[in-house]
Motif scaffolding. Structure first.
Motif, PDB file in Angstrom:
ATOM      1  N   GLY A 115       0.793  -1.236   0.000  1.00  0.00           N
ATOM      2  CA  GLY A 115       0.000   0.000   0.000  1.00  0.00           C
ATOM      3  C   GLY A 115       0.822   1.281   0.000  1.00  0.00           C
ATOM      4  N   GLY A 116       1.896   1.304  -0.790  1.00  0.00           N
ATOM      5  CA  GLY A 116       2.663   2.545  -0.909  1.00  0.00           C
ATOM      6  C   GLY A 116       3.522   2.861   0.301  1.00  0.00           C
ATOM      7  N   GLY A 117       3.601   1.950   1.256  1.00  0.00           N
ATOM      8  CA  GLY A 117       4.417   2.185   2.457  1.00  0.00           C
ATOM      9  C   GLY A 117       5.889   1.942   2.172  1.00  0.00           C
ATOM     10  N   ASN A 118       6.707   2.076   3.204  1.00  0.00           N
ATOM     11  CA  ASN A 118       8.138   1.844   3.042  1.00  0.00           C
ATOM     12  C   ASN A 118       8.412   0.352   2.868  1.00  0.00           C
ATOM     13  OD1 ASN A 118       8.433   4.558   3.432  1.00  0.00           O
ATOM     14  ND2 ASN A 118       8.896   4.359   5.619  1.00  0.00           N
ATOM     15  N   PRO A 119       9.388   0.017   1.999  1.00  0.00           N
ATOM     16  CA  PRO A 119       9.660  -1.400   1.745  1.00  0.00           C
ATOM     17  C   PRO A 119      10.102  -2.159   2.990  1.00  0.00           C
ATOM     18  CG  PRO A 119      10.915   0.021   0.242  1.00  0.00           C
ATOM     19  CD  PRO A 119      10.264   0.920   1.246  1.00  0.00           C
ATOM     20  N   MET A 120       9.688  -3.429   3.049  1.00  0.00           N
ATOM     21  CA  MET A 120      10.226  -4.336   4.070  1.00  0.00           C
ATOM     22  C   MET A 120      11.301  -5.160   3.375  1.00  0.00           C
ATOM     23  SD  MET A 120       6.595  -5.659   5.493  1.00  0.00           S
ATOM     24  CE  MET A 120       5.616  -4.922   4.199  1.00  0.00           C
ATOM     25  N   VAL A 121      12.376  -5.449   4.089  1.00  0.00           N
ATOM     26  CA  VAL A 121      13.428  -6.264   3.500  1.00  0.00           C
ATOM     27  C   VAL A 121      13.266  -7.676   4.051  1.00  0.00           C
ATOM     28  CG1 VAL A 121      15.880  -6.422   3.006  1.00  0.00           C
ATOM     29  CG2 VAL A 121      14.890  -4.202   3.604  1.00  0.00           C
ATOM     30  N   TYR A 122      12.986  -8.613   3.137  1.00  0.00           N
ATOM     31  CA  TYR A 122      12.800 -10.006   3.545  1.00  0.00           C
ATOM     32  C   TYR A 122      13.972 -10.833   3.028  1.00  0.00           C
ATOM     33  CZ  TYR A 122      11.029 -14.697   4.010  1.00  0.00           C
ATOM     34  OH  TYR A 122      10.912 -16.012   4.355  1.00  0.00           O
ATOM     35  N   GLY A 123      14.497 -11.701   3.862  1.00  0.00           N
ATOM     36  CA  GLY A 123      15.574 -12.587   3.426  1.00  0.00           C
ATOM     37  C   GLY A 123      15.423 -13.942   4.091  1.00  0.00           C
ATOM     38  N   GLU A 124      15.881 -14.984   3.419  1.00  0.00           N
ATOM     39  CA  GLU A 124      15.789 -16.303   4.065  1.00  0.00           C
ATOM     40  C   GLU A 124      16.905 -17.233   3.627  1.00  0.00           C
ATOM     41  OE1 GLU A 124      11.904 -17.853   2.858  1.00  0.00           O
ATOM     42  OE2 GLU A 124      12.845 -18.831   1.141  1.00  0.00           O
ATOM     43  N   TRP A 125      17.187 -18.167   4.494  1.00  0.00           N
ATOM     44  CA  TRP A 125      18.051 -19.315   4.184  1.00  0.00           C
ATOM     45  C   TRP A 125      17.372 -20.499   4.845  1.00  0.00           C
ATOM     46  CZ3 TRP A 125      20.445 -23.351   6.517  1.00  0.00           C
ATOM     47  CH2 TRP A 125      21.408 -24.044   5.778  1.00  0.00           C
ATOM     48  N   THR A 126      16.928 -21.439   4.031  1.00  0.00           N
ATOM     49  CA  THR A 126      16.099 -22.510   4.602  1.00  0.00           C
ATOM     50  C   THR A 126      16.656 -23.892   4.239  1.00  0.00           C
ATOM     51  OG1 THR A 126      14.645 -22.335   2.684  1.00  0.00           O
ATOM     52  CG2 THR A 126      13.961 -21.144   4.648  1.00  0.00           C
ATOM     53  N   GLY A 127      17.971 -24.025   4.345  1.00  0.00           N
ATOM     54  CA  GLY A 127      18.599 -25.287   3.967  1.00  0.00           C
ATOM     55  C   GLY A 127      18.748 -26.298   5.093  1.00  0.00           C
ATOM     56  N   ALA A 128      18.202 -25.996   6.273  1.00  0.00           N
ATOM     57  CA  ALA A 128      18.397 -26.915   7.405  1.00  0.00           C
ATOM     58  C   ALA A 128      17.131 -27.742   7.613  1.00  0.00           C
ATOM     59  CB  ALA A 128      18.753 -26.143   8.670  1.00  0.00           C
ATOM     60  N   GLU A 129      16.941 -28.681   6.726  1.00  0.00           N
ATOM     61  CA  GLU A 129      15.704 -29.474   6.761  1.00  0.00           C
ATOM     62  C   GLU A 129      15.477 -30.139   8.114  1.00  0.00           C
ATOM     63  OE1 GLU A 129      13.573 -32.862   4.285  1.00  0.00           O
ATOM     64  OE2 GLU A 129      15.316 -31.993   3.242  1.00  0.00           O
ATOM     65  N   GLY A 130      14.256 -30.023   8.617  1.00  0.00           N
ATOM     66  CA  GLY A 130      13.916 -30.668   9.886  1.00  0.00           C
ATOM     67  C   GLY A 130      14.321 -29.875  11.113  1.00  0.00           C
TER      68      GLY A 130
END
Ligand code: BES
Ligand code: ZN
Length: 466
Positions: free
Chosen positions: A66-81
């Motif tokens: 909605g035109g707001g300031n950006p959120m910075v999203y990041g992930e690392w999901t290699g640790a299964e379980g």
């Protein structure tokens, strides 16, 4: 070092100089969210952070709502379980004013002994950047992490966090699915005494504007014949609080307030809070507040109502005889469970309209708000956090509440239904929101080490679902 995290701890110590340099770079970006004049800098800051997350080895995306300031999203999901940790922080900062009170320019970070002085040094660039540096070091050292990590760093915390609230609700725990949230945007109880918070206040921020005559008037020719907006705003503000008891006089204001429990009063008292030292540290001779409560109770667990800004009439040097045409006030109310910010805004507006003097036009605006939160600070995540703080800082954290607000925390607790660790690295004398904000450099590096330990420690926590 024979401990589990020794490899990465050694690396972060080697990299201290670079870690500090990067933080200085981050602090040079004037990402003030409340003032539209800084809108481009806020965006530049989000891109800078996204780049650093990518360089650390995360998959990154800028999210806008909605035109707001950006959120910075990041992930690392290699640790299964393994469990998944969601790290939260904010890259926006408060306005730097009053500028003339800074010893060095607010966006030219300056090192004074162990202090790093800059707007955002502790709130929250310095604190939250420790999360990323810990993850980066671990990925660089081992090529993998013992847990999955997600980062959500917003640019609107200091103005109420509307975009992130919409995003977290809409996501409803899909992309943000995790086993716990880690937030470093609060303070320790005292130097050498870490704290885990289990309570934050909510907020209801209102603006009152009062309009009178169609221009400033000669105060002799017209004084006594019209309602002066300056006088009117004073009357309204004075009606909000009983000076004798410190109680707020807005009808219905206390209706939903959850009382402080006996065990909390005992816990607060056991902290041995030194009221004289507290008063001296902020330059007041005497502490004043609601009757029947101690300072910690007032600040952490009782609702408050305070003028944050007030304007009217002539502010220059010397005397000018004038009746101001307008006046206004910014008033914030800090809320406790179970007060509803919208309901409090309604009660406030109703009260102001009722007490508003005749002869002026009074408008009331709800600027923003957020709910208070109380967290159940038991279970393996809190144990894990306590262990790693003890390992790094030499003392087990105390469980406390705070008077500040982080609006998204209640939404995390409600929507994600996981533990939220309010693992602050700041100190009470960090001057957040004030001139000469600082972060102890030793807390920055110690914070990175704490987060390294936490990543390893959480790998063995039961209850990981991902
Ligand atoms: N870091 C603070 C919150 C905080 C301060 C928690 C001190 C505990 C102790 C945060 O950045 C902040 O200032 N939040 C605002 C939120 C508001 C604008 C909705 C606040 O509390 O004023
Ligand atoms: Zn803040």
């Amino acid at each position: 070092m024979s401990e589990v995290s020794a490899d990465v701890l050694e690396r972060v110590v080697r990299d201290e100089e670079r870690h500090l340099e990067e933080l200085l770079e981050y602090l040079r970006i004037p990402s003030v969210s409340t003032d539209p004049a800084y809108a481009e800098d806020v965006r530049a800051c989000s891109r800078w952070l996204a780049e650093k997350m990518r360089a650390a080895g995360l998959e990154v995306e800028l999210i806008e709502r909605g035109g707001g300031n950006p959120m910075v999203y990041g992930e690392w999901t290699g640790a299964e379980g393994a469990p998944t940790v969601l790290f939260y922080g904010h890259y926006d900062v408060q306005p730097p004013d009053p500028l003339e009170q800074w010893r060095s320019p607010p966006f030219e970070p300056t090192i004074e002994g162990d202090h790093l002085v800059a707007r955002g040094a502790t709130d929250d660039k310095g604190q939250s950047y420790t999360h990323l540096k810990a993850v980066e070091a671990m990925l660089a050292e081992r090529g993998r992490l013992p847990v999955n990590v997600k980062f959500l760093v917003e640019g609107e915390e200091e103005i109420g966090g509307e975009s992130i609230d919409a995003y977290v609700r809409e996501d409803a725990g899909r992309r943000l699915a995790c086993d716990g949230v880690v937030v470093s945007d609060t303070s320790m109880y005292a130097p050498g005494q870490p704290a885990l918070l289990y309570g934050l206040k909510g907020l209801c921020y209102m603006e009152i504007t009062v309009d009178g005559p169609d221009r400033d008037l000669h105060s002799g020719s017209f004084g006594g014949a019209v309602m002066n907006p300056g006088n009117a705003v004073c009357a309204i503000v004075a009606s909000l609080r009983d000076p004798a008891t410190g109680r707020i006089r807005i009808p219905g204001f206390y209706d939903a307030v959850r009382p402080i429990e006996d065990w909390e009063r005992k816990e607060f008292a056991s902290l041995g809070h030194d009221e004289a030292e507290y008063a001296a540290a902020i330059g007041v001779g005497e502490l004043v507040g609601e009757d029947g409560y101690t300072t910690l109770e007032r600040v952490w667990a009782r609702p408050t109502c305070d003028v944050n800004g007030l304007w009217s009439g002539y502010q220059g040097a010397g005397a000018k005889t004038v009746l101001p045409a307008t006046a206004g006030a910014k008033v914030s109310m800090r809320l406790v469970p179970d007060q509803d910010p919208k309901e409090i805004a309604r009660l406030f507006a109703e009260h102001v309209r009722k007490v508003a003097p005749k002869g002026v036009r009074v408008a009331v605006k709800d600027l923003h708000g957020g709910e208070a939160v109380l967290i159940d600070a038991t279970g393996p995540w809190f144990e894990a956090a306590s262990d790693v703080f003890e390992a790094e800082w030499g003392k087990r954290p105390v469980l406390i509440r705070e008077g500040g607000s982080i609006p998204i925390v209640s939404t995390f607790a409600e929507v994600l239904e996981v533990p939220v660790l309010l693992a602050g690295l700041g100190l009470d004398d960090d001057r957040l929101h004030s001139p000469n904000e600082k972060f102890n450099i030793s807390h920055y590096h110690g914070g990175i080490r704490t987060m390294v330990r936490l990543l390893d420690r959480l790998a063995s926590v039961e209850g990981g679902e991902s």
